[in-house]
Design a protein around this motif. Structure first.
Motif, PDB file in Angstrom:
ATOM      1  N   PRO A 161       0.827  -1.219   0.000  1.00 18.83           N
ATOM      2  CA  PRO A 161       0.000   0.000   0.000  1.00 18.83           C
ATOM      3  C   PRO A 161       0.855   1.260   0.000  1.00 18.83           C
ATOM      4  CG  PRO A 161      -0.846  -1.600   1.587  1.00 18.83           C
ATOM      5  CD  PRO A 161       0.469  -2.144   1.090  1.00 18.83           C
ATOM      6  N   ARG A 162       0.552   2.163  -0.890  1.00 11.20           N
ATOM      7  CA  ARG A 162       1.164   3.495  -1.026  1.00 11.20           C
ATOM      8  C   ARG A 162       2.558   3.473  -1.650  1.00 11.20           C
ATOM      9  NH1 ARG A 162      -0.633   3.393   4.137  1.00 11.20           N
ATOM     10  NH2 ARG A 162       1.449   3.627   5.034  1.00 11.20           N
ATOM     11  N   ALA A 185       2.074  -4.278   3.981  1.00  7.54           N
ATOM     12  CA  ALA A 185       1.195  -5.110   3.170  1.00  7.54           C
ATOM     13  C   ALA A 185       0.532  -6.191   4.014  1.00  7.54           C
ATOM     14  CB  ALA A 185       1.988  -5.736   2.024  1.00  7.54           C
ATOM     15  N   ALA A 188      -2.169  -4.659   6.111  1.00  6.86           N
ATOM     16  CA  ALA A 188      -3.357  -4.357   5.309  1.00  6.86           C
ATOM     17  C   ALA A 188      -4.168  -5.619   5.034  1.00  6.86           C
ATOM     18  CB  ALA A 188      -2.939  -3.698   3.996  1.00  6.86           C
TER      19      ALA A 188
END
Length: 205
Positions: A161-162, A185, A188
């Protein structure tokens, strides 16, 4: 850890730590700092005393970066490209033509050096006087070498993510560019599993 100049150029677009994306080459000052921090990789292209980037040189380097990132996206296919610019990429044909054009701006010839008792080595010599031309051409040649070498087959876009980085896999099971991205990750994924379990157990579900 092995360093690739082309990968470092592509990585000047990166996650800013706050959910957005930052550009290390957004200003001539930032570009100058990036160049000076890579003097070891650019030693043959830089003049004595280093190089200070102006807006024209910054623009040339960032346009080359656009081409490199477009070709990185082609290199990781059918895997996903970096989310930073996946929707606005230069076409692969345009990127290839631009990269080759920039690499050809500096005519170079190989020179063999073989000191007594030492091993022979080769270096490229140039008669180009403009240090900016030498620098950008050196960056382009580094991208040509990277994309035509074995490391291209291990090139991936980090899917944490990001994160918007490209990286070269160092082992077969590597999924992310660095441990912190792996931690993010996994967190998440855990959060998504908890949400799904909560939704499944909700009344009326």
């Amino acid at each position: 850890m092995e360093r690739w100049l082309a990968l470092e150029l592509a990585s000047t677009i990166r996650h800013d730590g706050d959910g957005g994306v930052t550009d290390d080459l957004a200003t001539p000052q930032g570009t100058t700092r990036w160049i000076r921090e890579r003097t070891d990789l650019l030693a043959d292209a830089l003049p004595a005393g280093g190089l200070t980037a102006d807006e024209a040189l910054r623009s040339e380097i960032t346009e080359l970066r656009r081409a490199v990132r477009a070709l990185f996206a082609r290199g990781v296919a059918p895997g996903p490209a970096s989310s930073a610019d996946a929707r606005v990429l230069m076409s692969a044909d345009e990127a290839l033509a631009h990269l080759n054009d920039v690499a050809a701006r500096e005519p170079v010839v190989p020179r063999l050096e073989w000191p007594p008792g030492g091993a022979p080595t080769a270096r490229l010599l140039s008669a180009e006087r403009d240090p900016g031309v030498r620098l950008v051409a050196a960056l382009a040649r580094a991208a040509v070498d990277f994309l035509s070498g074995p490391q291209r087959g291990r090139l991936r876009a980090c899917t944490a993510p990001r994160c918007v980085r490209y990286f070269v896999k160092s082992h077969g099971r590597q999924e992310w560019c660095k441990p912190s991205c792996g931690n993010r990750a996994r967190a998440a994924r855990h959060y998504r599993r908890q949400r799904l379990a909560a939704d499944d157990g909700a009344p009326g579900s």
